[in-house]
Design a protein around this motif. Structure first.
Motif, PDB file in Angstrom:
ATOM      1  N   VAL A 127      20.803  16.090  60.809  1.00  0.00           N
ATOM      2  CA  VAL A 127      19.789  16.514  59.788  1.00  0.00           C
ATOM      3  C   VAL A 127      19.206  15.481  59.090  1.00  0.00           C
ATOM      4  O   VAL A 127      17.994  15.606  58.323  1.00  0.00           O
ATOM      5  N   ARG A 128      19.721  14.206  58.747  1.00  0.00           N
ATOM      6  CA  ARG A 128      19.358  13.089  58.001  1.00  0.00           C
ATOM      7  C   ARG A 128      18.243  12.583  58.846  1.00  0.00           C
ATOM      8  O   ARG A 128      16.943  12.343  57.993  1.00  0.00           O
ATOM      9  N   GLU A 129      18.373  12.445  60.046  1.00  0.00           N
ATOM     10  CA  GLU A 129      16.989  12.213  60.870  1.00  0.00           C
ATOM     11  C   GLU A 129      15.853  12.984  60.837  1.00  0.00           C
ATOM     12  O   GLU A 129      14.531  12.712  60.812  1.00  0.00           O
ATOM     13  N   LEU A 130      16.152  14.140  60.908  1.00  0.00           N
ATOM     14  CA  LEU A 130      15.323  15.390  60.876  1.00  0.00           C
ATOM     15  C   LEU A 130      14.550  15.122  59.577  1.00  0.00           C
ATOM     16  O   LEU A 130      13.233  15.262  59.452  1.00  0.00           O
ATOM     17  N   ARG A 131      15.194  15.191  58.467  1.00  0.00           N
ATOM     18  CA  ARG A 131      14.665  15.128  57.156  1.00  0.00           C
ATOM     19  C   ARG A 131      13.534  13.959  56.920  1.00  0.00           C
ATOM     20  O   ARG A 131      12.550  14.007  56.410  1.00  0.00           O
ATOM     21  N   GLU A 132      14.071  12.724  57.478  1.00  0.00           N
ATOM     22  CA  GLU A 132      13.193  11.473  57.307  1.00  0.00           C
ATOM     23  C   GLU A 132      11.985  11.593  58.336  1.00  0.00           C
ATOM     24  O   GLU A 132      10.842  11.342  57.851  1.00  0.00           O
ATOM     25  N   LEU A 133      12.110  12.321  59.475  1.00  0.00           N
ATOM     26  CA  LEU A 133      11.031  12.770  60.012  1.00  0.00           C
ATOM     27  C   LEU A 133      10.119  13.581  59.761  1.00  0.00           C
ATOM     28  O   LEU A 133       8.889  13.363  59.493  1.00  0.00           O
ATOM     29  N   ILE A 134      10.402  14.752  58.974  1.00  0.00           N
ATOM     30  CA  ILE A 134       9.696  15.703  58.299  1.00  0.00           C
ATOM     31  C   ILE A 134       8.778  14.864  57.361  1.00  0.00           C
ATOM     32  O   ILE A 134       7.737  15.165  56.889  1.00  0.00           O
ATOM     33  N   ARG A 135       9.575  13.960  56.433  1.00  0.00           N
ATOM     34  CA  ARG A 135       9.018  13.127  55.420  1.00  0.00           C
ATOM     35  C   ARG A 135       7.824  12.439  55.861  1.00  0.00           C
ATOM     36  O   ARG A 135       6.622  12.310  55.390  1.00  0.00           O
ATOM     37  N   ALA A 136       8.067  11.685  56.985  1.00  0.00           N
ATOM     38  CA  ALA A 136       7.165  10.913  57.537  1.00  0.00           C
ATOM     39  C   ALA A 136       5.915  11.461  57.891  1.00  0.00           C
ATOM     40  O   ALA A 136       4.661  10.983  57.775  1.00  0.00           O
ATOM     41  N   LEU A 137       6.057  12.693  58.430  1.00  0.00           N
ATOM     42  CA  LEU A 137       5.019  13.434  59.005  1.00  0.00           C
ATOM     43  C   LEU A 137       3.976  14.244  57.594  1.00  0.00           C
ATOM     44  O   LEU A 137       2.936  14.293  58.068  1.00  0.00           O
ATOM     45  N   GLY A 138       4.565  14.029  56.591  1.00  0.00           N
ATOM     46  CA  GLY A 138       3.995  14.670  55.260  1.00  0.00           C
ATOM     47  C   GLY A 138       3.991  16.034  55.209  1.00  0.00           C
ATOM     48  O   GLY A 138       2.931  16.319  54.535  1.00  0.00           O
ATOM     49  N   VAL A 139       4.554  16.582  56.037  1.00  0.00           N
ATOM     50  CA  VAL A 139       4.555  18.227  55.937  1.00  0.00           C
ATOM     51  C   VAL A 139       5.319  18.676  54.969  1.00  0.00           C
ATOM     52  O   VAL A 139       5.281  20.053  54.652  1.00  0.00           O
ATOM     53  N   SER A 140       6.390  17.966  54.319  1.00  0.00           N
ATOM     54  CA  SER A 140       7.425  18.492  53.308  1.00  0.00           C
ATOM     55  C   SER A 140       7.855  17.591  52.714  1.00  0.00           C
ATOM     56  O   SER A 140       8.164  16.496  53.421  1.00  0.00           O
ATOM     57  N   GLU A 141       8.329  17.594  51.325  1.00  0.00           N
ATOM     58  CA  GLU A 141       9.236  16.765  50.768  1.00  0.00           C
ATOM     59  C   GLU A 141      10.748  16.898  51.269  1.00  0.00           C
ATOM     60  O   GLU A 141      11.445  16.082  50.898  1.00  0.00           O
ATOM     61  N   ALA A 142      10.808  17.969  51.712  1.00  0.00           N
ATOM     62  CA  ALA A 142      12.300  18.325  52.361  1.00  0.00           C
ATOM     63  C   ALA A 142      13.372  17.929  51.400  1.00  0.00           C
ATOM     64  O   ALA A 142      14.470  17.420  51.771  1.00  0.00           O
ATOM     65  N   ARG A 143      13.227  18.220  50.259  1.00  0.00           N
ATOM     66  CA  ARG A 143      14.307  17.944  49.127  1.00  0.00           C
ATOM     67  C   ARG A 143      15.379  18.991  49.308  1.00  0.00           C
ATOM     68  O   ARG A 143      15.143  20.344  48.829  1.00  0.00           O
ATOM     69  N   MET A 144      16.538  18.707  49.934  1.00  0.00           N
ATOM     70  CA  MET A 144      17.536  19.719  50.075  1.00  0.00           C
ATOM     71  C   MET A 144      18.233  20.189  48.921  1.00  0.00           C
ATOM     72  O   MET A 144      18.556  21.447  48.807  1.00  0.00           O
ATOM     73  N   GLU A 145      18.202  19.545  47.656  1.00  0.00           N
ATOM     74  CA  GLU A 145      18.842  19.959  46.792  1.00  0.00           C
ATOM     75  C   GLU A 145      17.933  20.908  45.712  1.00  0.00           C
ATOM     76  O   GLU A 145      18.341  21.767  44.912  1.00  0.00           O
ATOM     77  N   MET A 146      16.671  21.287  46.253  1.00  0.00           N
ATOM     78  CA  MET A 146      15.762  22.157  45.900  1.00  0.00           C
ATOM     79  C   MET A 146      15.579  23.171  46.716  1.00  0.00           C
ATOM     80  O   MET A 146      14.498  24.182  46.660  1.00  0.00           O
ATOM     81  N   GLY A 147      16.067  23.359  47.725  1.00  0.00           N
ATOM     82  CA  GLY A 147      16.142  24.398  48.896  1.00  0.00           C
ATOM     83  C   GLY A 147      14.824  24.257  49.656  1.00  0.00           C
ATOM     84  O   GLY A 147      14.681  25.090  50.675  1.00  0.00           O
ATOM     85  N   GLN A 148      14.292  23.023  49.566  1.00  0.00           N
ATOM     86  CA  GLN A 148      12.839  22.955  50.584  1.00  0.00           C
ATOM     87  C   GLN A 148      13.557  22.668  51.873  1.00  0.00           C
ATOM     88  O   GLN A 148      12.672  22.609  53.055  1.00  0.00           O
ATOM     89  N   MET A 149      14.568  22.206  52.265  1.00  0.00           N
ATOM     90  CA  MET A 149      15.232  22.224  53.484  1.00  0.00           C
ATOM     91  C   MET A 149      16.838  22.646  53.531  1.00  0.00           C
ATOM     92  O   MET A 149      17.448  22.274  52.603  1.00  0.00           O
ATOM     93  N   ARG A 150      17.232  23.420  54.417  1.00  0.00           N
ATOM     94  CA  ARG A 150      18.458  23.900  54.425  1.00  0.00           C
ATOM     95  C   ARG A 150      18.863  24.091  55.925  1.00  0.00           C
ATOM     96  O   ARG A 150      18.051  24.601  56.687  1.00  0.00           O
ATOM     97  N   CYS A 151      20.331  23.811  55.992  1.00  0.00           N
ATOM     98  CA  CYS A 151      20.808  24.190  57.246  1.00  0.00           C
ATOM     99  C   CYS A 151      21.878  25.130  57.546  1.00  0.00           C
ATOM    100  O   CYS A 151      22.585  25.483  56.657  1.00  0.00           O
ATOM    101  N   ASP A 152      21.742  26.058  58.501  1.00  0.00           N
ATOM    102  CA  ASP A 152      22.979  27.039  58.902  1.00  0.00           C
ATOM    103  C   ASP A 152      23.602  26.293  59.841  1.00  0.00           C
ATOM    104  O   ASP A 152      23.144  25.699  61.043  1.00  0.00           O
ATOM    105  N   VAL A 153      24.941  26.049  59.796  1.00  0.00           N
ATOM    106  CA  VAL A 153      25.799  25.474  60.741  1.00  0.00           C
ATOM    107  C   VAL A 153      26.837  26.519  61.679  1.00  0.00           C
ATOM    108  O   VAL A 153      27.321  27.055  61.145  1.00  0.00           O
ATOM    109  N   ASN A 154      26.285  26.700  62.947  1.00  0.00           N
ATOM    110  CA  ASN A 154      26.976  27.559  63.714  1.00  0.00           C
ATOM    111  C   ASN A 154      27.940  26.702  64.535  1.00  0.00           C
ATOM    112  O   ASN A 154      27.637  25.637  64.903  1.00  0.00           O
ATOM    113  N   LEU A 155      29.211  27.050  64.652  1.00  0.00           N
ATOM    114  CA  LEU A 155      30.445  26.305  65.303  1.00  0.00           C
ATOM    115  C   LEU A 155      31.354  27.725  66.004  1.00  0.00           C
ATOM    116  O   LEU A 155      31.569  28.419  65.453  1.00  0.00           O
TER     117      LEU A 155
END
Length: 285
Positions: free
Chosen positions: A195-223
């Motif tokens: 999730v960390r690498e994905l967030r950095e990739l999304i930010r580097a592409l400039g397509v989203s700020e991917a701020r998890m604390e604001m709900g701009q990026m969120r993860c569902d964990v299936n286990l």
């Protein structure tokens, strides 16, 4: 409900079982307008002021896809080493959404825009783990529900709920991994690193700020867990809308211990959606 005291130790869980994970990450795209209409996506407006007949689902209103949203989806797909579909389509995802006025979500099902990719993630000690990507598809976000009158701010115990449709229709990309196996005791760490690498990739592409604390990026964990030596996946649980890197790791770790406790006592895992509690590091049904 499994409590913290019911858990087996992490070491005992991994001695008997192999974890299998699947991670679904939703990313809000940073477009100026919504996915299928011209309403603004700017934050901070008064409730229900950034809506129109399309995102309110009024009869006869016709959606038009956001070109920038499509371009962003392709950028993400290419960065994740995916194949890009030459032709794809949207589908209606039909189930009850109290905060989706159309009562279905416009999403992609069997023909996503990007599929069959991978992301190599680097762990804290430098080890690289490859996470296979099943698909990345376009869809729209729901509105926002505010539950009033209870002690926790959640629907249980609330006297009524308020709905704000400003966010309904904001462009989303959902990135879904293939089953992640072979991580063993490092599975929670792999989840956090991915999730960390994905967030950095999304930010580097400039397509989203991917701020998890604001709900701009969120993860569902299936286990799920497999007994050592087995080749059939166990029953999975899905912990929804985890919104920090630390919480992704903690949720995966807790679910490994909870599943192991249930299975070791002769019980069966219920396939269900669960909520992660930040304060205790635990999940509830």
């Amino acid at each position: 409900m499994t409590t913290t005291t019911d858990l087996v130790s992490y070491e005992d869980a991994l001695a008997s079982y192999d974890p299998v994970m699947g991670l679904e990450v939703h990313v809000e795209l940073g477009t100026a307008t919504k996915m299928f209409c011209g309403c603004s996506t700017a934050l901070g407006a008064d409730p229900n002021t950034q809506t129109c007949p399309v995102c309110l689902g009024l009869p006869g209103a016709l959606p038009v896809v956001n070109a920038t949203g499509v371009e962003s989806a392709i950028k993400i797909g290419l960065a994740l080493n995916c194949e890009i579909a030459e032709w794809c389509r949207f589908a209606r995802k039909n189930y009850f959404y109290p905060d989706m006025p159309k009562n279905f979500q416009t999403s992609q099902y069997d023909e996503p825009i990007a599929f069959n990719g991978y992301l190599d993630v680097q762990m804290e000690d430098g080890e690289v783990f490859r996470v296979e990507i099943e698909r990345a598809h376009m869809e729209e976000d729901t509105g926002k529900s505010t539950h009033v009158g209870g002690a926790t701010g959640r629907i249980h115990g609330a006297s009524h709920s308020l709905l704000d449709y400003n966010r309904a229709g904001i462009p989303l990309i959902e990135i879904v991994t293939k089953p992640i196996t072979g991580a063993g005791e490092r599975a929670p760490e792999v989840a956090r690193a991915y999730v960390r690498e994905l967030r950095e990739l999304i930010r580097a592409l400039g397509v989203s700020e991917a701020r998890m604390e604001m709900g701009q990026m969120r993860c569902d964990v299936n286990l799920s867990l497999m007994p050592k030596g087995a080749d059939k996946f166990g029953t999975r649980s899905e912990t929804k809308n985890v919104n920090s890197l630390r919480s992704v790791e903690r949720a995966a770790r807790f679910e490994i211990q909870r599943h192991a406790a249930v299975l070791s006592s002769g019980g069966t895992i219920v396939q269900e959606t669960r909520h992660f509690h930040e304060d205790t590091g635990s999940t509830i049904s």
